[in-house]
Design an enzyme around this catalytic site. Structure first.
Site, PDB file in Angstrom:
ATOM      1  N   TYR A 156      25.434  -0.331   4.534  1.00 20.08           N
ATOM      2  CA  TYR A 156      25.394   1.105   3.930  1.00 20.08           C
ATOM      3  C   TYR A 156      26.072   1.880   4.957  1.00 20.08           C
ATOM      4  O   TYR A 156      26.734   2.870   4.493  1.00 20.08           O
ATOM      5  CB  TYR A 156      23.938   1.421   3.535  1.00 20.08           C
ATOM      6  CG  TYR A 156      23.402   0.603   2.518  1.00 20.08           C
ATOM      7  CD1 TYR A 156      23.189   0.991   1.196  1.00 20.08           C
ATOM      8  CD2 TYR A 156      22.632  -0.586   2.759  1.00 20.08           C
ATOM      9  CE1 TYR A 156      22.680   0.172   0.042  1.00 20.08           C
ATOM     10  CE2 TYR A 156      21.734  -1.196   1.536  1.00 20.08           C
ATOM     11  CZ  TYR A 156      22.120  -1.074   0.607  1.00 20.08           C
ATOM     12  OH  TYR A 156      21.453  -1.749  -0.447  1.00 20.08           O
ATOM     13  N   ARG A 170      21.870   6.692   3.696  1.00 22.82           N
ATOM     14  CA  ARG A 170      20.852   6.828   2.562  1.00 22.82           C
ATOM     15  C   ARG A 170      21.430   7.132   1.231  1.00 22.82           C
ATOM     16  O   ARG A 170      21.055   6.695   0.108  1.00 22.82           O
ATOM     17  CB  ARG A 170      19.495   7.469   2.920  1.00 22.82           C
ATOM     18  CG  ARG A 170      18.386   7.529   2.134  1.00 22.82           C
ATOM     19  CD  ARG A 170      17.295   8.062   2.448  1.00 22.82           C
ATOM     20  NE  ARG A 170      16.786   7.461   3.596  1.00 22.82           N
ATOM     21  CZ  ARG A 170      15.538   7.819   4.322  1.00 22.82           C
ATOM     22  NH1 ARG A 170      14.937   9.082   4.076  1.00 22.82           N
ATOM     23  NH2 ARG A 170      15.118   7.201   5.477  1.00 22.82           N
ATOM     24  N   CYS A 187      29.189  -3.541  -6.022  1.00 26.46           N
ATOM     25  CA  CYS A 187      27.794  -3.239  -5.121  1.00 26.46           C
ATOM     26  C   CYS A 187      27.137  -4.108  -4.642  1.00 26.46           C
ATOM     27  O   CYS A 187      26.259  -3.880  -3.796  1.00 26.46           O
ATOM     28  CB  CYS A 187      27.131  -1.998  -5.790  1.00 26.46           C
ATOM     29  SG  CYS A 187      26.608  -2.455  -7.593  1.00 26.46           S
TER      30      CYS A 187
END
Length: 223
Positions: A156, A170, A187
């Site tokens: 991420y 986040r 994803c």
């Protein structure tokens, strides 16, 4: 009419003039519903609540054909790839909803056979509103689509850094939850910094994420 194409259309107020049609596609992870308009793909809905559907999918019969017994896999793959290119060419000449659905279906079937081959095939354009205006979510999804190929993963935080927002790890997770076209925007290739699997569609789709990573030869013990 394209086989499996829903005869019903829907016009969503938030999508302006886009009249949507959908069709079901049998893939490596079960039956996916693909929705498109006359300008591109809007949604891919995965079978998140059907864990056993992954094991029974008839994706191994590409494009409804029955190939001769013993036909070389390379020859079969070449035939599948040529059909994706033909579908893309057809859309260029006749940009209709059915043709976009056909293109996406054939791409998904190639992906179900060989993800690396699919990454070299043209993908259908995307026309969901998320992709039509600039935003953090759009930048994240397009970076993932273009920069992270099969058999690779990204954290991420690294994905955030790729769009010049290194402190937004986040927010990347939130952007991925808004992804309307999983597989076309992969994803499932985003994992935690410690290489653990992380979430997928909240946590409802962890079994699909694990299956897709294994399908792409990423069967790490932590997955």
């Amino acid at each position: 009419m394209t086989p499996g194409l829903s005869s019903m259309t829907a016009q969503e107020p938030s999508l302006g003039a886009c009249v949507l049609e959908s069709t079901d596609v049998h893939t490596v992870c079960g039956t996916i519903t693909v929705t498109a308009c006359g300008r591109g793909i809007h949604r891919l809905d995965l079978p998140l609540d059907e864990e056993n559907s992954c094991r029974s999918s008839p994706y191994f019969e590409p494009f409804g054909k029955v190939f001769p017994k013993g036909k070389a896999k390379a020859v079969l793959m070449a035939d599948c790839l040529s059909q994706v290119h033909e579908a893309a060419d057809k859309v260029t000449k006749h940009p209709h909803t059915e043709n976009y659905l056909d293109w996406c279906r054939k791409w998904l079937q190639v992906y179900s056979y060989n993800p690396k081959q699919a990454s070299a095939c043209p993908q259908p354009p995307l026309h969901h509103p998320i992709f039509l205006t600039d935003s953090f979510t759009r930048r994240i999804l397009l970076a993932l689509r273009t920069e992270i190929p099969p058999s690779h993963t990204v954290s991420y935080g690294h994905l955030a850094a790729m769009v010049a927002a290194p402190r937004a790890a986040r927010a990347v997770g939130m952007a991925l939850r808004r992804n309307p076209v999983p597989l076309l925007v992969p994803c499932h290739r985003v994992v935690r910094s410690d290489n653990s699997i992380g979430g997928y569609a909240g946590r409802r789709g962890i079994h699909l994420k694990r299956l897709l990573l294994q399908h792409e030869s990423l069967s790490h013990n932590s997955f």
